[in-house]
Write an enzyme that holds these catalytic residues in place. Sequence first.
Site, PDB file in Angstrom:
ATOM      1  N   SER A   1      -7.577  -2.574  -6.850  1.00  0.00           N
ATOM      2  CA  SER A   1      -7.321  -1.148  -7.028  1.00  0.00           C
ATOM      3  C   SER A   1      -7.496  -0.970  -8.613  1.00  0.00           C
ATOM      4  CB  SER A   1      -5.982  -0.993  -6.577  1.00  0.00           C
ATOM      5  OG  SER A   1      -6.015  -1.035  -5.154  1.00  0.00           O
TER       6      SER A   1
ATOM      7  N   LYS B   1     -10.177   1.711  -9.221  1.00  0.00           N
ATOM      8  CA  LYS B   1      -9.822   3.219  -8.866  1.00  0.00           C
ATOM      9  C   LYS B   1      -9.839   4.137 -10.329  1.00  0.00           C
ATOM     10  CE  LYS B   1      -7.734   1.874  -4.501  1.00  0.00           C
ATOM     11  NZ  LYS B   1      -6.292   1.658  -3.964  1.00  0.00           N
TER      12      LYS B   1
ATOM     13  N   TYR C   1       1.552   2.061  -7.275  1.00  0.00           N
ATOM     14  CA  TYR C   1       1.989   2.184  -5.926  1.00  0.00           C
ATOM     15  C   TYR C   1       3.586   2.876  -5.782  1.00  0.00           C
ATOM     16  CZ  TYR C   1      -2.080  -0.329  -5.312  1.00  0.00           C
ATOM     17  OH  TYR C   1      -3.384  -0.956  -5.758  1.00  0.00           O
TER      18      TYR C   1
ATOM     19  N   VAL D   1      -4.334  -5.665  -6.323  1.00  0.00           N
ATOM     20  CA  VAL D   1      -3.675  -6.784  -5.297  1.00  0.00           C
ATOM     21  C   VAL D   1      -4.363  -8.160  -5.704  1.00  0.00           C
ATOM     22  CG1 VAL D   1      -2.769  -5.350  -3.634  1.00  0.00           C
ATOM     23  CG2 VAL D   1      -4.947  -6.305  -3.275  1.00  0.00           C
TER      24      VAL D   1
END
Length: 313
Positions: free
Chosen positions: A68, A71, A247, A265
């Site tokens: 991630s 992103k 998150y 992750v």
Amino acid sequence: MTAGVPDLQTVVREIAQEMRERTDRGEVASYIPELARVDPSAFGIAVIDAEGEVAAGGDSDTPFSIQSISKVFTLTLALGKAGDRLWRRVGREPSGSPFNSIVQLENERGVPRNPFINAGAIAVTDLILSGHQPREALGEILRFMQFLADDSTITIDKAVAASEQRTGFRNAALANYMKSFGILDNPVAYTLGVYFHHCAIAMSCRQLAMAGRFLAYSGRNPSTGLTVVPPERARRINAIMLTCGHYDGSGEFAYRVGLPGKSGVGGGILAVAPGKASIAVWAPGLDASGNSHLGRIALETLAKRMGWSIFGA
């Protein structure tokens, strides 16, 4: 070393040694089979300052799946293509929910809460894909990463990408749900293919810290003077990293570390000390929110010893 200012090289070496000796390492991401094979004892850190000096320790040159963290860079590309039009299809608020939750999508008519949860990143990927074939869009993302890191050897880990495609049922559900609300323009299979592959880009801490430098210096690469994004855009990307980059653990990260950051992750975290340094850490064991357990502790230690928290010493 200036009087009263800690020596960065020494601090980074000490942190690498301290993290090596810890036994509380978290759990590797087992839901992606390829990531379950990663050695949980690995730890790497790299810090790059305004002069381009690198302080590194541990497994700082070992490539890992950035997941991630990609992103951040797809958001940067999408803002370059669409500007504020991007915010019509994705929000900017913290989610407070797990990264792969579908509950908020149902309540908010398919509009993802922010670009750093899975649904939001899939929507951002769809925007980048529009007008291109999947291979072209993916090539654009990879070339952007290579350009920022000044390293053409950065590649996609095809085994990880294939592993994600075989097991990415939750992401497929998110994408199809958004498609039903008109948030995605392209075929779901195309968008997901690009998404899985950019998450599978493999980079070392050194490469990742280099790629993130523009966010530490108002959108510029301080070594070349080249502007990657305008200062206002860099500031806004950093703001979303601070509030949404971890998150449902984003508040805890801001509280403990006090730096904009984005986790993955695969165990990596990219963090930014504005005007001071770009930082990448890697420790594959995750906490309950899917963030690197030792990576967060290492960054908290670094920010404290160097006085780098954006909220003050």
